[in-house]
Motif scaffolding. Structure first.
Motif, short mmCIF file in Angstrom:
data_model
loop_
_atom_site.label_atom_id
_atom_site.label_comp_id
_atom_site.label_asym_id
_atom_site.label_seq_id
_atom_site.Cartn_x
_atom_site.Cartn_y
_atom_site.Cartn_z
N LYS A 209 0.83 -1.20 0.00
CA LYS A 209 0.00 0.00 0.00
C LYS A 209 0.87 1.26 0.00
CE LYS A 209 -3.87 -2.11 2.51
NZ LYS A 209 -4.72 -2.03 3.73
N LEU A 210 0.61 2.15 -0.93
CA LEU A 210 1.28 3.44 -1.00
C LEU A 210 0.23 4.52 -0.75
CD1 LEU A 210 3.41 2.92 -4.25
CD2 LEU A 210 3.99 2.30 -1.90
N PHE A 211 0.59 5.54 0.03
CA PHE A 211 -0.37 6.56 0.43
C PHE A 211 0.03 7.91 -0.17
CE2 PHE A 211 0.15 3.46 3.91
CZ PHE A 211 -1.10 2.84 3.84
N ALA A 212 -0.97 8.67 -0.55
CA ALA A 212 -0.71 9.98 -1.17
C ALA A 212 -1.83 10.94 -0.83
CB ALA A 212 -0.59 9.84 -2.68
N GLY A 213 -1.50 12.22 -0.89
CA GLY A 213 -2.49 13.28 -0.82
C GLY A 213 -2.50 14.03 -2.13
N ALA A 225 -10.43 21.38 -3.79
CA ALA A 225 -10.66 19.98 -3.42
C ALA A 225 -9.38 19.41 -2.84
CB ALA A 225 -11.10 19.16 -4.63
N VAL A 226 -9.53 18.42 -1.97
CA VAL A 226 -8.38 17.74 -1.38
C VAL A 226 -8.75 16.28 -1.19
CG1 VAL A 226 -9.07 18.26 1.00
CG2 VAL A 226 -6.66 17.80 0.48
N ALA A 227 -7.76 15.38 -1.32
CA ALA A 227 -8.04 13.95 -1.21
C ALA A 227 -6.90 13.21 -0.54
CB ALA A 227 -8.30 13.34 -2.60
N ARG A 228 -7.26 12.13 0.11
CA ARG A 228 -6.30 11.16 0.65
C ARG A 228 -6.51 9.86 -0.13
NH1 ARG A 228 -3.73 10.52 5.67
NH2 ARG A 228 -4.89 12.30 6.54
N GLN A 229 -5.41 9.20 -0.51
CA GLN A 229 -5.52 8.03 -1.37
C GLN A 229 -4.71 6.84 -0.84
OE1 GLN A 229 -3.78 9.71 -4.88
NE2 GLN A 229 -5.73 10.55 -5.62
N VAL A 230 -5.19 5.65 -1.22
CA VAL A 230 -4.44 4.41 -1.03
C VAL A 230 -4.24 3.79 -2.40
CG1 VAL A 230 -4.37 2.14 0.06
CG2 VAL A 230 -5.51 4.03 1.23
#
Length: 235
Positions: A209-213, A225-230
């Motif tokens: 799993k890699l995480f990004a904003g 807009a803003v997001a958190r991702q997997v």
């Protein structure tokens, strides 16, 4: 819902994703598909993708309590629920810095993604053409690109803040990452023709799993807009 968001909608319980919104050649862009569900949940939502979202056929929408399910002939494609990403957008680069960052950057990933609605290259102009690159002088791993908004719907905004996360967190040398989960908050849609900046930044990793904003900024650096991702690496 704008007419560009989906090819057709037979009723409140189904939706068809047009081929224009493909990510890989044979399935929908993950951010766009997440936006199909998330935009129906509310202004802030978490969407988990379970299967590659099919194109050009009706997909059923079902509500189970606070969850909204997207299904393809009984198979769960995606599920959404109300949630906030809990992220503050970083200080944005200037439009000039973002333009310099995207210079010479092309499509992310293998040929299968060459026509991606967000980060692919299309001669007919039907894609967003967002290709973020590293921002000079930033120590937070920020990547950025410019984008002029046209025919924008909530789903298109979800898409615009999708692929920048792959550029920020992905490592093509380890295999092509795919979007597993996206939690986004939309403050407002950009206006037609508004000049925007899109960014992504890494938030660490855990095994596959890699995480990004990611974030989208409008005129004057306003956060839209803003997001958190997997993101998931292949086995």
């Amino acid at each position: 819902m704008g007419t560009e968001s989906v090819a057709s909608s037979t009723d409140a319980g189904s939706v068809t994703i047009a081929r224009r919104f493909r990510g890989p050649l044979t399935s929908a862009n993950g951010g766009y598909a997440a936006g199909v569900v998330g935009s129906r949940v509310g202004s802030a939502a978490e969407v988990t993708l379970r299967l590659p979202p099919p194109l050009e056929r009706p997909l059923a929408l079902h509500r189970e309590g606070e969850r909204l399910l997207l299904e393809d002939e009984g198979r769960l494609v995606a599920e959404g629920r109300p949630a906030d990403p809990g992220l503050e957008a970083p200080t944005p680069p200037s439009p000039g810095e973002a333009a310099a960052a995207e210079e010479g950057v092309g499509t992310y990933g293998p040929p299968e993604f060459a026509e991606c609605f967000v980060c692919g290259v299309r001669d007919d102009g039907s894609g967003l053409g967002i290709h973020p690159g590293p921002v000079a002088g930033r120590e937070d791993g920020l990547v950025a690109a410019t984008w002029v908004a046209h025919r924008v719907t909530p789903e298109v905004v979800w898409a615009a803040i999708d692929c920048p996360g792959a550029y920020a967190a992905g490592d093509p040398g380890r295999g092509e990452v795919v979007l597993g989960r996206m939690t986004a908050r939309l403050e407002r849609l950009p206006e037609e023709g508004e000049h925007c900046v899109v960014v992504g930044w890494p938030l660490g990793e855990d095994g596959r799993k890699l995480f990004a904003g990611t974030a989208l900024y409008g005129r004057g650096g306003e956060v839209l807009a803003v997001a958190r991702q997997v993101w998931i690496l292949p086995r």
